[in-house]
Write an enzyme that holds these catalytic residues in place. Structure first.
Site, PDB file in Angstrom:
ATOM      1  N   HIS A   1      -5.171   0.916  -0.626  1.00 52.89           N
ATOM      2  CA  HIS A   1      -4.810   2.117  -1.389  1.00 52.89           C
ATOM      3  C   HIS A   1      -5.206   3.386  -0.638  1.00 52.89           C
ATOM      4  O   HIS A   1      -5.471   4.414  -1.248  1.00 52.89           O
ATOM      5  CB  HIS A   1      -5.467   2.114  -2.775  1.00 52.89           C
ATOM      6  CG  HIS A   1      -4.857   1.151  -3.741  1.00 52.89           C
ATOM      7  ND1 HIS A   1      -4.973  -0.198  -3.603  1.00 52.89           N
ATOM      8  CD2 HIS A   1      -4.100   1.346  -4.862  1.00 52.89           C
ATOM      9  CE1 HIS A   1      -4.325  -0.810  -4.601  1.00 52.89           C
ATOM     10  NE2 HIS A   1      -3.794   0.107  -5.367  1.00 52.89           N
TER      11      HIS A   1
ATOM     12  N   GLU B   1       9.079  -1.671  -7.355  1.00 49.86           N
ATOM     13  CA  GLU B   1       9.354  -0.664  -6.324  1.00 49.86           C
ATOM     14  C   GLU B   1      10.732  -0.820  -5.691  1.00 49.86           C
ATOM     15  O   GLU B   1      11.368   0.172  -5.324  1.00 49.86           O
ATOM     16  CB  GLU B   1       8.270  -0.689  -5.244  1.00 49.86           C
ATOM     17  CG  GLU B   1       6.984   0.035  -5.650  1.00 49.86           C
ATOM     18  CD  GLU B   1       6.050  -0.814  -6.496  1.00 49.86           C
ATOM     19  OE1 GLU B   1       6.326  -2.008  -6.675  1.00 49.86           O
ATOM     20  OE2 GLU B   1       5.035  -0.263  -6.980  1.00 49.86           O
TER      21      GLU B   1
END
Lengths: 333, 325
Positions: free
Chosen positions: B129, B60
């Site tokens: 999540h 990321e």
């Protein structure tokens, strides 16, 4: 690493390289004096002892190439051709500073000189340099990005993400590690799994392991130029590890007393500037030529210091400017 | 005019902008060959090819660093962070680098980039999540923050975000991916910083964002049959923030309720409450009430997640209780 593609430096080039290194040294010494006189506030990180790297790398670059520097970035900024006065003024927090005082010592940037920022979060700029290289690759220009970082950066995640990313996309980027042996107060080898923190990791990303003498501007130039040529030809990234030493502490608050006296003495004896001075004499330059270079640099440092000091204190008009691309800072209607 | 799902609208919005501007490029994990883990980017690789639509490693920091470096040198990258929770592993690039560099360099650099991410709960994915991270971004100077609630808004706000010259955090609500809506043919371009009034009422104003918008609308219908007539405002963009629409609509009814998916502390509704209290306090006829997820990590079990995130029933009951007290 083949250096066949590299144009050898002529004596005039080397005189220029001497001028550049000497100017970086004198700038940093003046910056330190200005700190002691309370003209420079906050913090600053000097490159005294490491000038051969910034000067040698800049010599291998084209004006439209990009550099990404760290918070120890005065030398890397100046070596690309940025004038001294706005850099002094930035350190002093003046409106005539390179970024009008809004960035400070650790964030020197001059886009018109290809100096694409100085970054103060360890390792953060390695992926950013990849992005610039990607942009050059995508647009089909043959520009190259060079990203400087210290030995300490090699243990942070962004370093490893960036190297893998650059390798798989074959990006025209050169990762340049200035290994000055010490992070802030800790010797890098004491907290690193390998002896050469950058070069020993290169093979993990399919890159050649390259180590250079970072106190030799000619060697830095030649190896960088070879890597730049490779990047321009579309052959992908390189990583260079240069061995060097900072003569002072990590930052202005650090006298660097944790380092053994004999180690400091050993590296002072390898000071890149007197060494280059001697080399030039051996290669045919006259003492008078070198003295004249030094005199002109000292004069330029004095002039730039006074120009910076004469700058205004930045006003409120700058405070709310340029958060957004439209020049403003509005977040609501 | 066609019926499109929220997930189909994502690819449609990106494709619309990639067709008109060669400098728009797109990178992220599994976005190209796989068409995205939520299937939001299906067809883009086929139309625009692997040079413009690129799969990345699970890195990321590299994804966002690359987007930043590309933006500062003339491209308009779109980067995907698969789940908004993953912003936590690359937040340095967002906050310290992308958001601040224009200001620090006295305007030498611009960052026309969009970071898309799947946001919020409702899919029983558990605490790592499911987070709603819009407030993380809202509190950082230099970031724009957009959260669409319909397929039409996905396309229009995506286009506006890509054309914008500043960094935009574009949060797609995972719970809405399967929802459908009418979308006109041809290009759709919206405006950042414009809230939408979805329903006009006279008793109370419900202000909602993203996944909470359809719930606020359903709640308003139930409340209407119980005699409480509500205005519903979709904020759509936290930065820039359309405070004029919000102030006007709260002023008109005299009561303000926010419906926020985020945990309680430092939610965007707190900022709105502060603005309303500062500027139109004497137009209020009762307390400002925030309806939020409690200040807890989100649990995975469906029964527990449903208790945590504001439901239509909770909105109705909270509004009724407050209006009738």
């Amino acid at each position: 690493m083949s250096l066949d593609v590299v144009a050898p430096l002529l004596l005039d080039d080397k005189l220029d390289l001497y001028r550049s290194q000497f100017a970086l040294r004198q700038f940093e010494k003046r910056a330190y004096d200005l700190f002691l006189e309370n003209y420079v506030k906050g913090t600053s990180h000097l490159s005294i002892g490491q000038e051969a790297i910034a000067a040698g790398v800049a010599r291998a670059m084209r004006p439209d190439d990009w550099t990404f520097a760290t918070y120890r970035g005065h030398a890397h900024t100046l070596a690309r051709g940025v004038p001294m006065a706005p850099v002094f003024a930035e350190l002093m927090g003046r409106a005539n500073g390179l970024m009008a005082g809004k960035g400070g010592s650790m964030h020197l940037t001059s886009v018109e000189h290809g100096v694409m920022g100085s970054y103060a979060i360890i390792g953060a700029h390695l992926p950013i340099a990849c992005g610039a290289a990607w942009s050059a690759q995508y647009r089909g220009t043959d520009q190259v990005a060079v990203c400087f970082f210290g030995d300490g950066s090699t243990n942070i995640g962004a370093f490893h993400e960036a190297l893998n990313f650059a390798a798989i996309w074959k990006l025209p980027v050169i990762f340049f590690c200035e290994n000055n042996l010490w992070m802030e107060y800790t010797r890098t080898t004491e907290v690193t799994a390998v002896a050469n923190p950058a070069a020993d990791r290169a093979s993990a990303y399919g890159l050649e392991s390259i180590i250079v003498d970072g106190n030799d501007a000619d060697e830095v130039y030649a190896v960088t130029a070879a890597c730049v040529a490779r990047a321009r030809a579309g052959e992908g990234p390189s990583m260079i590890e240069a061995k060097t030493y900072r003569h002072g502490g990590h930052s202005r608050a650090d006298p660097g007393k944790y380092r053994p006296d004999e180690e400091v003495a050993e590296w002072l004896a390898k000071d890149p500037i007197p060494r280059y001075h001697q080399r030039l004499l051996a290669e045919g330059a006259s003492e008078a030529q070198l003295v004249e270079i030094e005199r002109a640099v000292n004069e330029a440092v004095d002039v730039a210091t006074e120009e910076a000091k004469a700058g205004a204190v930045p006003g409120e008009d700058l405070l709310m400017k340029d958060v957004w691309a439209n020049g403003g800072a509005e977040w609501r209607n | 005019m066609a019926q499109l799902t929220y997930r189909e609208a994502i690819a449609r919005g990106i494709a619309q902008e990639m067709r008109r501007d060669e400098s728009v490029v797109f990178l992220g994990e599994d976005i190209a060959a796989a068409g995205g883990v939520f299937k939001g980017t299906v067809g883009l690789l086929e139309e625009f090819g692997p040079v413009r639509v690129r799969d990345t490693p699970i890195s990321e920091q590299a994804i966002l660093g690359a987007a930043m470096g590309a933006a500062m040198t003339g491209l308009r990258p779109i980067a995907e962070i698969m789940f908004a929770d993953f912003f936590a592993v690359c937040w340095d690039i967002v906050v310290n680098e992308i958001a601040k560099s224009r200001y620090m360099t006295n305007g030498q650099m611009t960052f026309p980039l969009v970071i898309r991410s799947g946001n919020g709960g409702g899919l029983r994915f558990g605490a790592q999540h499911s987070q709603s991270v819009e407030n993380w971004a809202m509190m950082v100077p230099g970031l724009k923050v957009v959260v669409p609630s319909t397929p039409l808004d996905v396309i229009g706000l995506m286009a506006a975000s890509i054309r914008d010259n500043d960094p935009v955090i574009f949060l797609e609500e995972k719970a809405l991916y399967a929802t459908k809506g009418e979308v006109p043919d041809g290009d759709v371009v919206d405006t950042l910083g414009s809230a939408k009034v979805l329903r006009q009422g006279s008793n109370a104003t419900l202000i909602a964002l993203g996944n909470m918008v359809p719930r606020a609308q359903l709640a308003a219908e139930e409340l209407a049959s119980a005699g409480i007539d509500c205005t519903v405002v979709d904020v759509r963009s936290l930065v820039p923030l359309d405070t004029q629409t919000i102030l006007r609509e709260v002023s008109a009814t005299g009561r303000m309720f926010t419906v926020e998916e985020n945990p309680r502390l430092c939610g965007w509704g707190g900022e709105l409450a502060s603005i309303v209290a500062d500027e139109i306090f004497y137009d209020l006829d009762g307390p400002i009430v925030r309806i939020t997820t409690p200040h807890i990590p989100l649990p995975a079990a469906d029964a527990l997640e449903d208790l945590a995130i504001p439901s239509v029933t909770r909105i109705v009951e909270t509004v009724q209780k407050s209006m009738n007290s």
